[in-house]
Design a protein around this motif. Sequence first.
Motif, PDB file in Angstrom:
ATOM      1  N   GLY A  17       0.798  -1.215   0.000  1.00  0.00           N
ATOM      2  CA  GLY A  17       0.000   0.000   0.000  1.00  0.00           C
ATOM      3  C   GLY A  17       0.832   1.267   0.000  1.00  0.00           C
ATOM      4  N   PHE A  18       2.054   1.216   0.549  1.00  0.00           N
ATOM      5  CA  PHE A  18       2.871   2.422   0.637  1.00  0.00           C
ATOM      6  C   PHE A  18       3.434   2.832  -0.725  1.00  0.00           C
ATOM      7  CE2 PHE A  18       2.579   0.830   4.922  1.00  0.00           C
ATOM      8  CZ  PHE A  18       2.307   1.973   5.639  1.00  0.00           C
ATOM      9  N   PRO A  19       4.021   1.918  -1.519  1.00  0.00           N
ATOM     10  CA  PRO A  19       4.342   2.332  -2.896  1.00  0.00           C
ATOM     11  C   PRO A  19       3.097   2.661  -3.696  1.00  0.00           C
ATOM     12  CG  PRO A  19       4.819  -0.006  -2.559  1.00  0.00           C
ATOM     13  CD  PRO A  19       4.564   0.587  -1.219  1.00  0.00           C
ATOM     14  N   TRP A  59      -6.999  -5.351   1.037  1.00  0.00           N
ATOM     15  CA  TRP A  59      -7.306  -5.486   2.463  1.00  0.00           C
ATOM     16  C   TRP A  59      -8.652  -6.154   2.696  1.00  0.00           C
ATOM     17  CZ3 TRP A  59      -4.287  -4.629   6.688  1.00  0.00           C
ATOM     18  CH2 TRP A  59      -3.062  -4.011   6.455  1.00  0.00           C
ATOM     19  N   VAL A  60      -9.546  -6.081   1.730  1.00  0.00           N
ATOM     20  CA  VAL A  60     -10.832  -6.773   1.855  1.00  0.00           C
ATOM     21  C   VAL A  60     -10.645  -8.273   1.666  1.00  0.00           C
ATOM     22  CG1 VAL A  60     -13.169  -6.925   0.914  1.00  0.00           C
ATOM     23  CG2 VAL A  60     -12.042  -4.714   1.070  1.00  0.00           C
ATOM     24  N   VAL A  61      -9.606  -8.655   0.933  1.00  0.00           N
ATOM     25  CA  VAL A  61      -9.316 -10.074   0.673  1.00  0.00           C
ATOM     26  C   VAL A  61      -8.507 -10.694   1.805  1.00  0.00           C
ATOM     27  CG1 VAL A  61      -8.170 -11.674  -0.917  1.00  0.00           C
ATOM     28  CG2 VAL A  61      -9.411  -9.685  -1.819  1.00  0.00           C
ATOM     29  N   MET A  62      -7.616  -9.918   2.403  1.00  0.00           N
ATOM     30  CA  MET A  62      -6.671 -10.461   3.385  1.00  0.00           C
ATOM     31  C   MET A  62      -7.313 -11.209   4.555  1.00  0.00           C
ATOM     32  SD  MET A  62      -3.844  -7.382   3.322  1.00  0.00           S
ATOM     33  CE  MET A  62      -3.217  -7.710   4.967  1.00  0.00           C
ATOM     34  N   MET A 148     -13.636   2.843   4.842  1.00  0.00           N
ATOM     35  CA  MET A 148     -12.823   1.708   4.391  1.00  0.00           C
ATOM     36  C   MET A 148     -12.127   1.035   5.569  1.00  0.00           C
ATOM     37  SD  MET A 148     -12.326   0.186   1.586  1.00  0.00           S
ATOM     38  CE  MET A 148     -11.365  -1.263   1.132  1.00  0.00           C
ATOM     39  N   PHE A 149     -11.655   1.837   6.522  1.00  0.00           N
ATOM     40  CA  PHE A 149     -11.023   1.237   7.701  1.00  0.00           C
ATOM     41  C   PHE A 149     -12.012   0.372   8.463  1.00  0.00           C
ATOM     42  CE2 PHE A 149     -10.540   1.400  12.319  1.00  0.00           C
ATOM     43  CZ  PHE A 149      -9.365   0.666  12.449  1.00  0.00           C
ATOM     44  N   PRO A 169      -2.670  -1.542  12.092  1.00  0.00           N
ATOM     45  CA  PRO A 169      -1.952  -0.267  12.225  1.00  0.00           C
ATOM     46  C   PRO A 169      -1.258   0.163  10.934  1.00  0.00           C
ATOM     47  CG  PRO A 169      -1.608  -1.596  14.180  1.00  0.00           C
ATOM     48  CD  PRO A 169      -2.329  -2.470  13.205  1.00  0.00           C
ATOM     49  N   LEU A 170      -0.741  -0.790  10.157  1.00  0.00           N
ATOM     50  CA  LEU A 170      -0.144  -0.460   8.862  1.00  0.00           C
ATOM     51  C   LEU A 170      -1.201   0.101   7.920  1.00  0.00           C
ATOM     52  CD1 LEU A 170       2.216  -3.513   8.232  1.00  0.00           C
ATOM     53  CD2 LEU A 170       2.887  -1.182   8.827  1.00  0.00           C
ATOM     54  N   PHE A 171      -2.397  -0.460   7.991  1.00  0.00           N
ATOM     55  CA  PHE A 171      -3.497   0.022   7.158  1.00  0.00           C
ATOM     56  C   PHE A 171      -3.848   1.459   7.520  1.00  0.00           C
ATOM     57  CE2 PHE A 171      -8.198  -0.490   5.915  1.00  0.00           C
ATOM     58  CZ  PHE A 171      -7.935  -0.248   4.582  1.00  0.00           C
TER      59      PHE A 171
END
Length: 229
Positions: A17-19, A59-62, A148-149, A169-171
Motif C-alpha cells: 500500500g505504501f508504494p 485489504w478486503v481479501v486479506m 474503508m477502515f 496499524p499499517l493500514f
Amino acid sequence: MLRDPWFLVQLACALSGFPGALLYRAYFRYRESLRCRGLPPRNMLTALHLLGIPTGHVWVVMPWLPQPRLGAGDSVFGMFAAGPAGSAGLAAPVAALLGLALALYAGVYVVRFMRQNFAVTLADYAAPSTLLRTGIYAELRHPGVVAMFYLVAGLCVASGAVYTLAMLPLFVVMLWTTTLVEEREVLLPRFGESYRTYAREVSGFFCPKSLAGLAVFACALGLGLWGRP
C-alpha cells in the motif's frame, strides 16, 4: 509467525500500500502536467482502480486468507461458532456479529462516499469541480478512508483473522498517507483558503459516528479475544 508463509504474504500485501500511495501521488502529478499543457481531461477510472488494489481492495481479501483465527477452530466461520459453555463461549459469536454489522454499515458509507465523490470527479478525478461540504462531507473530510477502515476492521473481527488484525496499524498509516497526498496534491492547490477553512471546521477522521464505530470495534475485538479458546 515469521515462519508462516501466509503471514509473509499478508505482510507483503500490507506493505504494498505504501508504494501504491506514492503511485497515487504520481497519478495526480501526471494529471496536473496534462492540464498545464492544455490537454483535455480524461476519464482514468481504470488507472484509479489499479491504484486501489494495494491501497484498499487487497485489504478486503486479506481477512479470508489462511491464518490463525479467533473463536472456535481455524475456520473463517470460527468466530460464529460458540465455544465452551458459559459466557465466554458466547463471546466469539457475539463479536463476529458485531464485526459483521460494522462491516456492513461501513460498506453503506463506502457506497455513499463513491456516489457523492464521483458526482464531482467523474470527468477528472484529479480536478474535482466542487469542494464537497454537504452530506457525509459535512461530518468528515475523508469519509471514504474512515469507512474503508471500518469495513476492513469489521471483516477482520467477523472472520477472526489474527494476522490481518495485527496489521491494521499499517493500514491506518497507509490510509492516512493517501489523505495527505489528496490534500497536498489536489485539494489545497485547487481550493486554497476554502479548503483550509473547511479543514478547521470539519475533522478529517473523527465525528460521533466514527467514534461510535471505534467503540463497536473495540468491544467486538475485546469479546473476540475473551472468547478465544
